[in-house]
Scaffold this motif. Sequence first.
Motif, PDB file in Angstrom:
ATOM      1  N   THR A  70       0.821  -1.212   0.000  1.00  0.00           N
ATOM      2  CA  THR A  70       0.000   0.000   0.000  1.00  0.00           C
ATOM      3  C   THR A  70       0.855   1.261   0.000  1.00  0.00           C
ATOM      4  O   THR A  70       2.000   1.257   0.450  1.00  0.00           O
ATOM      5  CB  THR A  70      -0.935   0.063   1.232  1.00  0.00           C
ATOM      6  N   LYS A 110      -0.065   5.136   1.283  1.00  0.00           N
ATOM      7  CA  LYS A 110      -1.077   5.958   1.952  1.00  0.00           C
ATOM      8  C   LYS A 110      -2.425   5.242   2.041  1.00  0.00           C
ATOM      9  O   LYS A 110      -3.480   5.824   1.801  1.00  0.00           O
ATOM     10  CB  LYS A 110      -1.221   7.305   1.232  1.00  0.00           C
ATOM     11  N   GLY A 111      -2.371   3.968   2.351  1.00  0.00           N
ATOM     12  CA  GLY A 111      -3.570   3.190   2.572  1.00  0.00           C
ATOM     13  C   GLY A 111      -4.235   2.635   1.326  1.00  0.00           C
ATOM     14  O   GLY A 111      -5.203   1.879   1.421  1.00  0.00           O
ATOM     15  N   LYS A 112      -3.718   2.971   0.161  1.00  0.00           N
ATOM     16  CA  LYS A 112      -4.283   2.488  -1.101  1.00  0.00           C
ATOM     17  C   LYS A 112      -3.356   1.429  -1.686  1.00  0.00           C
ATOM     18  O   LYS A 112      -2.139   1.614  -1.710  1.00  0.00           O
ATOM     19  CB  LYS A 112      -4.432   3.657  -2.077  1.00  0.00           C
ATOM     20  N   THR A 113      -3.915   0.313  -2.170  1.00  0.00           N
ATOM     21  CA  THR A 113      -3.053  -0.732  -2.727  1.00  0.00           C
ATOM     22  C   THR A 113      -2.365  -0.221  -3.984  1.00  0.00           C
ATOM     23  O   THR A 113      -2.914   0.612  -4.717  1.00  0.00           O
ATOM     24  CB  THR A 113      -3.834  -2.011  -3.078  1.00  0.00           C
ATOM     25  N   ARG A 156       4.963   5.998   4.683  1.00  0.00           N
ATOM     26  CA  ARG A 156       3.724   6.136   3.905  1.00  0.00           C
ATOM     27  C   ARG A 156       3.323   4.830   3.222  1.00  0.00           C
ATOM     28  O   ARG A 156       2.246   4.739   2.628  1.00  0.00           O
ATOM     29  CB  ARG A 156       3.884   7.220   2.835  1.00  0.00           C
ATOM     30  N   THR A 157       4.206   3.847   3.283  1.00  0.00           N
ATOM     31  CA  THR A 157       3.979   2.619   2.530  1.00  0.00           C
ATOM     32  C   THR A 157       3.971   1.393   3.437  1.00  0.00           C
ATOM     33  O   THR A 157       4.439   1.438   4.578  1.00  0.00           O
ATOM     34  CB  THR A 157       5.082   2.399   1.474  1.00  0.00           C
ATOM     35  N   THR A 158       3.422   0.310   2.907  1.00  0.00           N
ATOM     36  CA  THR A 158       3.666  -1.014   3.476  1.00  0.00           C
ATOM     37  C   THR A 158       4.310  -1.861   2.397  1.00  0.00           C
ATOM     38  O   THR A 158       4.001  -1.703   1.206  1.00  0.00           O
ATOM     39  CB  THR A 158       2.365  -1.698   3.947  1.00  0.00           C
TER      40      THR A 158
END
Length: 361
Positions: free
Chosen positions: A165, A167-170, A277-279
């Motif tokens: 992700t 910022k929470g978006k894949t 900001r990422t995963t």
Amino acid sequence: MKIDFAKLQYQYQLYKTEIDAAIQNVLDKSNYIMGEEVRQLEDKLEEFSGAKHAITCGSGTDALLLAMMALGIRAGDEVITTPFTFIATAETIAFLGAKPVFVDIDEKTYNIDPEKIEEKITSKTKVIMPVSLYGQPSDMDAIQAIADKYDLKVIIDGAQSFGSTYKGKTDSCLGDISTTSFFPAKPLGCFGDGGVVFTNNDVLAEKIKSLRVHGQSKRYHHKYIGMGGRMDTLQCAVVNVKLKYYEKDLKLRQEVAQKYTEALKAKDFILPFVDNRTTSVWAQYSVRIQNRDEVQSKLKEQGIPTAVHYPIALHLQECFSYLGYSKGDFPIAEQVSSEIMSLPMNPYLSDEEIEYIAKQI
């Protein structure tokens, strides 16, 4: 102790009953091309990723080709990308007759450095293609801002990062088109080759669906010059099963990465960095180490496999000599490629194995 780098056989045994049944179901129907399992997988991938369209295809390489073909990339166009990645990223650009234009990487994330992109843009630039290396998306806000400023398209090479992700978006929802790979050793892999193209654009989605079946609008009516880029029904059946357990596997990958970092943090080399900001889905756990060849040799003696992703930056590969780059053009990519070393990484590494690897290093 003998360590298995990816533990593919271990994972198969975990889900063997369901996978075997899914494969047998396809064999019983003998619907090997575009069977119902293909659409089932695409539906599940859309639900998992949040992308409006998931279009399966023959490989991660095919996914990149389809993405660029959908955007009309052709001879003479330029595509900006990173020299520190698997060759498919730039190979597909060159295959279409376009020119790969390389930009050096960020020293922490190893992804393309957005601050160096703008100076490479010309009137021939059509696409920026960041790579989510080792499972972590690039700085997409900065990249998208540049693309918007110059009216460029963005294709995400997410071959290693499905489920990550920003910022929470894949990352399947980032850019104009995002791609991934189901190569067996990827975080979500099939039992051969497979890939996906993601987009939220209805027009692009319909074109990509046509391009993957030789540009057909209906049987034997060809609207575009396309390709045979379908994902086999058998492979879709396998991923249908494995996708059910993917969130669990991603959590286990995070735990393995955290345990590695804890066990190795006092050592004299550079550990992976993940932007806040990422995963990352931790396709690899890669460290930078000075005496890499010696360390790899010693670890092999102790039953610990390692890999180098990637030992030669693309601008120094023989096949790209025609681009005119030379040693020193992208110093960060060159340095990282001489030091990077990937440790065994999979969701099933035990605490004992992690401790053993850390101790031997």
